[in-house]
Design a protein around this motif. Structure first.
Motif, mmCIF file in Angstrom:
data_model
loop_
_atom_site.group_PDB
_atom_site.id
_atom_site.type_symbol
_atom_site.label_atom_id
_atom_site.label_comp_id
_atom_site.label_asym_id
_atom_site.label_seq_id
_atom_site.Cartn_x
_atom_site.Cartn_y
_atom_site.Cartn_z
ATOM 1 N N GLY A 1 17.068 -0.946 -0.751
ATOM 2 C CA GLY A 1 15.976 -1.697 -1.348
ATOM 3 C C GLY A 1 15.379 -0.932 -2.515
ATOM 4 O O GLY A 1 15.230 0.294 -2.453
ATOM 5 N N VAL A 2 15.064 -1.634 -3.590
ATOM 6 C CA VAL A 2 14.399 -1.051 -4.751
ATOM 7 C C VAL A 2 12.893 -1.238 -4.557
ATOM 8 O O VAL A 2 12.403 -2.368 -4.525
ATOM 9 N N SER A 3 12.175 -0.145 -4.442
ATOM 10 C CA SER A 3 10.753 -0.232 -4.124
ATOM 11 C C SER A 3 9.936 -0.731 -5.306
ATOM 12 O O SER A 3 10.129 -0.298 -6.448
ATOM 13 N N TYR A 4 9.016 -1.670 -5.032
ATOM 14 C CA TYR A 4 8.018 -2.043 -6.022
ATOM 15 C C TYR A 4 7.103 -0.823 -6.243
ATOM 16 O O TYR A 4 6.832 -0.094 -5.306
ATOM 17 N N PRO A 5 6.612 -0.559 -7.476
ATOM 18 C CA PRO A 5 6.677 -1.383 -8.679
ATOM 19 C C PRO A 5 7.800 -1.023 -9.656
ATOM 20 O O PRO A 5 7.641 -1.223 -10.863
ATOM 21 N N ASP B 1 0.848 -1.206 0.000
ATOM 22 C CA ASP B 1 0.000 0.000 0.000
ATOM 23 C C ASP B 1 0.882 1.255 0.000
ATOM 24 O O ASP B 1 0.621 2.217 -0.731
ATOM 25 N N ALA B 2 1.918 1.240 0.814
ATOM 26 C CA ALA B 2 2.848 2.378 0.848
ATOM 27 C C ALA B 2 3.596 2.505 -0.475
ATOM 28 O O ALA B 2 3.815 3.627 -0.976
ATOM 29 N N ASN B 3 3.981 1.381 -1.067
ATOM 30 C CA ASN B 3 4.665 1.398 -2.360
ATOM 31 C C ASN B 3 3.842 2.124 -3.414
ATOM 32 O O ASN B 3 4.359 2.970 -4.168
ATOM 33 N N LEU B 4 2.565 1.780 -3.498
ATOM 34 C CA LEU B 4 1.744 2.310 -4.582
ATOM 35 C C LEU B 4 1.357 3.765 -4.340
ATOM 36 O O LEU B 4 1.144 4.513 -5.301
ATOM 37 N N ALA B 5 1.313 4.184 -3.101
ATOM 38 C CA ALA B 5 1.132 5.607 -2.823
ATOM 39 C C ALA B 5 2.352 6.389 -3.308
ATOM 40 O O ALA B 5 2.229 7.480 -3.891
ATOM 41 N N GLU B 6 3.533 5.843 -3.090
ATOM 42 C CA GLU B 6 4.753 6.481 -3.577
ATOM 43 C C GLU B 6 4.800 6.479 -5.099
ATOM 44 O O GLU B 6 5.246 7.445 -5.725
ATOM 45 N N GLU B 7 4.302 5.390 -5.724
ATOM 46 C CA GLU B 7 4.293 5.334 -7.181
ATOM 47 C C GLU B 7 3.430 6.448 -7.759
ATOM 48 O O GLU B 7 3.789 7.059 -8.778
ATOM 49 N N ASN B 8 2.302 6.729 -7.153
ATOM 50 C CA ASN B 8 1.434 7.804 -7.644
ATOM 51 C C ASN B 8 2.180 9.133 -7.677
ATOM 52 O O ASN B 8 2.036 9.925 -8.620
ATOM 53 N N ARG B 9 2.986 9.383 -6.653
ATOM 54 C CA ARG B 9 3.767 10.624 -6.627
ATOM 55 C C ARG B 9 4.794 10.636 -7.754
ATOM 56 O O ARG B 9 5.013 11.667 -8.403
ATOM 57 N N PHE B 10 5.419 9.489 -8.011
ATOM 58 C CA PHE B 10 6.395 9.397 -9.093
ATOM 59 C C PHE B 10 5.726 9.617 -10.454
ATOM 60 O O PHE B 10 6.249 10.357 -11.306
ATOM 61 N N LEU B 11 4.579 8.991 -10.674
ATOM 62 C CA LEU B 11 3.875 9.132 -11.955
ATOM 63 C C LEU B 11 3.480 10.574 -12.219
ATOM 64 O O LEU B 11 3.487 11.035 -13.367
ATOM 65 N N ASP B 12 3.130 11.287 -11.168
ATOM 66 C CA ASP B 12 2.684 12.668 -11.343
ATOM 67 C C ASP B 12 3.834 13.655 -11.490
ATOM 68 O O ASP B 12 3.634 14.787 -11.939
ATOM 69 N N LYS C 1 -1.920 3.521 -13.280
ATOM 70 C CA LYS C 1 -2.449 3.519 -11.914
ATOM 71 C C LYS C 1 -3.492 2.419 -11.731
ATOM 72 O O LYS C 1 -3.539 1.768 -10.679
ATOM 73 N N ALA C 2 -4.315 2.213 -12.751
ATOM 74 C CA ALA C 2 -5.313 1.151 -12.672
ATOM 75 C C ALA C 2 -4.656 -0.222 -12.607
ATOM 76 O O ALA C 2 -5.107 -1.115 -11.882
ATOM 77 N N GLY C 3 -3.579 -0.382 -13.386
ATOM 78 C CA GLY C 3 -2.854 -1.647 -13.350
ATOM 79 C C GLY C 3 -2.272 -1.921 -11.971
ATOM 80 O O GLY C 3 -2.305 -3.056 -11.483
ATOM 81 N N SER C 4 -1.759 -0.879 -11.323
ATOM 82 C CA SER C 4 -1.215 -1.038 -9.974
ATOM 83 C C SER C 4 -2.314 -1.352 -8.970
ATOM 84 O O SER C 4 -2.135 -2.184 -8.066
ATOM 85 N N ARG C 5 -3.476 -0.705 -9.111
ATOM 86 C CA ARG C 5 -4.579 -1.002 -8.194
ATOM 87 C C ARG C 5 -5.058 -2.439 -8.366
ATOM 88 O O ARG C 5 -5.368 -3.128 -7.383
ATOM 89 N N GLN C 6 -5.122 -2.902 -9.606
ATOM 90 C CA GLN C 6 -5.526 -4.288 -9.845
ATOM 91 C C GLN C 6 -4.516 -5.250 -9.227
ATOM 92 O O GLN C 6 -4.897 -6.230 -8.573
#
Length: 613
Positions: A234-238, A78-89, A149-154
């Motif tokens: 550590g390399v964070s997913y995704p 959950d923390a990984n994907l919140a960080e990914e959203n910041r990276f995507l934006d 983002k949808a792919g990550s949520r799935q």
């Protein structure tokens, strides 16, 4: 201390029995169920391992599993994907249309056949509607970001469900087996680092792990010394090279998680320069880390596969994997000053990548854990908790599965109503059959642990004819782009392969490629890929006397120190485990001879057919 390690249950479920850091038994459930990459609780291999080792569950001090509890895993991703959203934006990739236009101009005209493809410029065949959709989902900035983002949520929801399911199945499986003792969890990438370091025999090493996902990470760097391992990064997913490669495997029409090796082979036929800039524009490399833009937008790789030749798509993904991973490892090698590197994780099943890492100038020694994927995590976790301290010698082999008595083998042959002989000079007889052009399957000793057949469950043939790859693959029901791998006498390594010093030990496990010498290309063209490399198994007599002696006798006859060694199984089946499995595959595959234990069996339908194809 006796510890049972159970690998992740999502695929390739595996059991390992480890005592004081020493592997006593290890085998995948697939070898018992006969279902490739069997998932779920490995009840059959657990029972078999306990029986083989003579352990009861009352003897076991600990059962270990290489993932955290489901709720803790959920917190991580959950923390990984919140960080990914910041990276995507925040990340601004280079303009894609300009890069694609330049790539279009670089696609070469080809006429030379690529076996396994209808034509060398073959693309992913999709309808016009699919192609339009892929174009929008890959290229249109706001839409492509939404799909990522949808792919990550799935993925997040599927991972949540999976971790809860496998936790429940682990607990219920242990109860049904009769185990009520202690169960410990280990962070996933720590188990990968442990198996590679503790099996290597190195006192001081840099542990690199790379995979799809594990406890919030897709990779890690650790410094290991005097039997202790310390995480550095550590390399964070995704931001996952494993996910990237799974996506292209799927997009090119193959099964992700199983057929990545086909992409490695296919890549050698293409031109990485066609699309390398396109892919690299989406990777943010910085210091000892990297980010992958829109990692979970699978439509990007599907768009490329529908627009460009498959071989060029494969070549670009392989090249970018090598560049990013090599830069990543090189940074940490220079940062730490450590010149011995140990590798584990599913990405390091990529033997060409391992060659590139070994080619980093500062790297002097390399070791790749033989069961580098998640099937090897059980041993890593068990070694971690049972390690006695300090440094132990490296493992010498991966023959950790079951073996069978001569009586077991003879009984299976009689049940199959097969005639068999027991030659006086066994190795010389088998070598002569191979030298004459016969295909011989070998079944003897303990079964190999991990994805590679290393002589005890192998099919052997001479490598003198390049046409072997087509007709033998067809006979075995396989469609491969890679050539067959060679087994080579250890003492002939430098004659056959270039720049192998420092990697000879890991080459005993068939985990790395090397550039081939002119002698190897001349003598064994069937074992040399189109790019001039091979993935050898080096064999020493003290490791496997029977196997070595066959190859040595073949060298005496032919002057050639290598043979083809491919796994003894039919297409999409696990490697054979038992005498009955071996006999069934021998008969179904139309293999001329079966060397099983001390016995030699001629295929009953062979009659007066000539050797070979």
């Amino acid at each position: 201390m006796k510890v049972i390690g159970i690998s992740p249950l999502d695929k390739d479920a595996t059991v390992a029995l480890v005592e004081d850091g020493r592997i006593v038994f290890a085998a995948g459930e697939e070898r018992y169920s006969r279902l490739k990459q069997q998932d779920g609780f490995p009840a059959l291999s657990l029972a078999a391992g306990l029986e083989y080792a003579g352990w009861s569950l009352d003897d076991v001090d600990l059962v270990v599993y290489p993932f955290l509890e489901a709720d803790k895993e959920e917190e991580k991703f959950d923390a990984n994907l919140a960080e990914e959203n910041r990276f995507l934006d925040s990340y601004e990739p280079q303009a894609l249309d300009e890069l694609l236009a330049a790539a279009d101009a670089r696609v070469p005209e080809r006429t030379e056949t690529v076996h396994g493809l209808d034509n060398p410029n073959e693309k992913l065949e999709k309808s016009i509607l699919h192609k339009v959709f892929y174009s929008l989902a890959a290229k249109q900035p706001s839409l492509s970001k939404r799909f990522a983002k949808a792919g990550s949520r799935q993925w997040q929801e599927e991972a949540r469900t999976s971790h809860r399911r496998w936790q429940s199945e682990l607990e219920s499986g242990l109860r049904k087996a009769g185990y009520s003792g202690a169960v410990r969890r280990l962070e996933h990438h720590a188990s990968h680092a442990a198996n590679s370091y503790y099996a290597s025999g190195f006192n001081r090493a840099l542990c690199i792990t790379l995979d799809g996902y594990g406890t919030g990470l897709a990779g890690s760097v650790s410094l290991a010394e005097d039997g202790k391992i310390k995480r550095l990064h550590g390399v964070s997913y995704p931001n996952s090279l494993g996910t990237m490669y799974e996506h292209v495997t799927s997009s090119l029409g193959y099964k992700p998680g199983r057929h990545e090796g086909k992409i490695v082979g296919l890549a050698a036929f293409g031109d990485p320069a066609v699309l390398a800039d396109v892919l690299l524009s989406r990777i943010d490399q910085h210091g000892g880390d990297f980010g992958i833009y829109q990692s979970n937008n699978i439509y990007f790789s599907r768009y490329l596969a529908a627009r460009y030749p498959k071989i060029d798509v494969a070549a670009a993904y392989q090249y970018v994997l090598e560049v990013v991973a090599k830069d990543f490892v090189a940074h940490w090698v220079r940062e730490t000053g450590v010149d011995a590197v140990v590798l584990s994780g599913g990405v390091t099943a990529n033997v060409k990548l391992n060659q590139r890492i070994f080619e980093i100038p500062e790297v002097k020694e390399i070791f790749v854990y033989p069961n580098m994927g998640d099937g090897g995590c059980g041993t890593g976790a068990a070694m971690h908790f049972s390690w006695p301290g300090g440094t132990l010698p490296s493992i010498t082999n991966s023959y950790y599965g079951p073996d069978y008595s001569d009586e077991d083998i003879e009984s299976a042959l009689n049940d199959a109503k097969l005639s068999f002989d027991q030659p006086e000079n066994y190795a010389a007889t088998v070598a002569a059959l191979i030298h004459e052009g016969n295909v011989v399957a070998r079944f003897d000793g303990r079964m190999e642990y991990g994805p590679r057949a290393l002589g005890n469950r192998s099919i052997m043939y001479h490598a003198r004819e390049p046409e072997v790859n087509q007709w033998l693959n067809k006979r075995l029901g396989r469609t491969e782009f890679m050539p067959f791998a060679p087994v080579t006498l250890y003492e002939a390594a430098e004659e056959c392969y270039l720049n192998i010093e420092g990697a000879k030990h890991t080459a005993e496990f068939m985990t790395i490629t090397f550039d081939c010498s002119e002698q190897m290309k001349r003598d064994c063209p069937a074992a040399v890929h189109v790019d001039g490399t091979a993935r050898p198994q080096l064999i020493r007599r003290e490791v496997n006397q029977g196997y070595y002696d066959i190859l040595k006798e073949y060298e005496n006859l032919s002057g050639i120190s290598s043979l083809i060694n491919t796994s003894f199984n039919m297409h999409e089946e696990p490697i054979v485990r038992s005498p009955a499995d071996a006999i069934r595959a021998f008969l179904a595959g139309g293999i001329e001879w079966l060397a099983i234990g001390p016995y030699l069996v001629e295929h009953p339908d062979r009659g007066d057919k000539p050797a070979g194809h």
